[in-house]
Write a protein that holds these residues in place. Sequence first.
Motif, PDB file in Angstrom:
ATOM      1  N   TYR A  41      12.146  -4.656   2.640  1.00 26.97           N
ATOM      2  CA  TYR A  41      11.284  -3.890   1.749  1.00 26.97           C
ATOM      3  C   TYR A  41      11.977  -3.451   0.461  1.00 26.97           C
ATOM      4  N   LYS A  42      13.253  -3.102   0.502  1.00 21.31           N
ATOM      5  CA  LYS A  42      13.938  -2.674  -0.722  1.00 21.31           C
ATOM      6  C   LYS A  42      14.022  -3.820  -1.723  1.00 21.31           C
ATOM      7  N   GLU A  43      14.304  -5.015  -1.236  1.00 21.77           N
ATOM      8  CA  GLU A  43      14.350  -6.187  -2.121  1.00 21.77           C
ATOM      9  C   GLU A  43      12.965  -6.468  -2.690  1.00 21.77           C
ATOM     10  N   LEU A  44      11.942  -6.407  -1.835  1.00 21.34           N
ATOM     11  CA  LEU A  44      10.565  -6.644  -2.287  1.00 21.34           C
ATOM     12  C   LEU A  44      10.200  -5.670  -3.395  1.00 21.34           C
ATOM     13  N   TYR A  45      10.417  -4.388  -3.181  1.00 21.68           N
ATOM     14  CA  TYR A  45      10.081  -3.375  -4.184  1.00 21.68           C
ATOM     15  C   TYR A  45      10.870  -3.590  -5.480  1.00 21.68           C
ATOM     16  N   ARG A  46      12.154  -3.922  -5.364  1.00 19.57           N
ATOM     17  CA  ARG A  46      12.980  -4.126  -6.551  1.00 19.57           C
ATOM     18  C   ARG A  46      12.464  -5.298  -7.395  1.00 19.57           C
TER      19      ARG A  46
ATOM     20  N   ALA B 137       0.836  -1.208   0.000  1.00 19.42           N
ATOM     21  CA  ALA B 137       0.000   0.000   0.000  1.00 19.42           C
ATOM     22  C   ALA B 137       0.869   1.257   0.000  1.00 19.42           C
ATOM     23  N   ASN B 138       1.958   1.246   0.778  1.00 20.96           N
ATOM     24  CA  ASN B 138       2.861   2.399   0.820  1.00 20.96           C
ATOM     25  C   ASN B 138       3.514   2.660  -0.529  1.00 20.96           C
ATOM     26  N   ALA B 139       3.649   1.621  -1.333  1.00 22.30           N
ATOM     27  CA  ALA B 139       4.217   1.769  -2.677  1.00 22.30           C
ATOM     28  C   ALA B 139       3.146   2.106  -3.712  1.00 22.30           C
ATOM     29  N   GLY B 140       1.885   2.235  -3.269  1.00 23.49           N
ATOM     30  CA  GLY B 140       0.809   2.630  -4.172  1.00 23.49           C
ATOM     31  C   GLY B 140       0.063   1.499  -4.844  1.00 23.49           C
ATOM     32  N   HIS B 141       0.315   0.268  -4.437  1.00 25.54           N
ATOM     33  CA  HIS B 141      -0.358  -0.874  -5.052  1.00 25.54           C
ATOM     34  C   HIS B 141      -1.690  -1.160  -4.371  1.00 25.54           C
TER      35      HIS B 141
END
Length: 122
Positions: free
Chosen positions: A108-113, A22-26
């Motif tokens: 979180y950085k790995e997840l987003y990447r 959600a924080n990444a806008g999904h």
Amino acid sequence: MATILVVEDNAANMRLTCLLLANAGHSVLRATDAETGLTLARECQPELILMDIQLPGMDGLTATLQLKQDARTAAIPVIALTAMAMKDDEEKTRLAGCNAYIIKPLRYKELYRVIDTLLAHS
């Protein structure tokens, strides 16, 4: 952003994953077991699936195999989420059809990447 299905039976892991997404806008769809995840994938056609491997009943590898064998869901990228970190575990997820593999606890950085990479290629 994308609609992402999270299939995770652990409530704390589900909350964390959904918060990060959600924080990444999904937009997030949630399932706590593989059967519900399969139904949501077929009905809602998310752009990506985060699949826990150790689920009650049907495990995440079996669910991923079913998704990849179904023409309606075969093209949806699947990221395996697992606490299993043995050398052959990543290979098992690939053989089941997973497009990526992330070891829990989530970073979180790995997840987003990984999400950004898979969404860019799909």
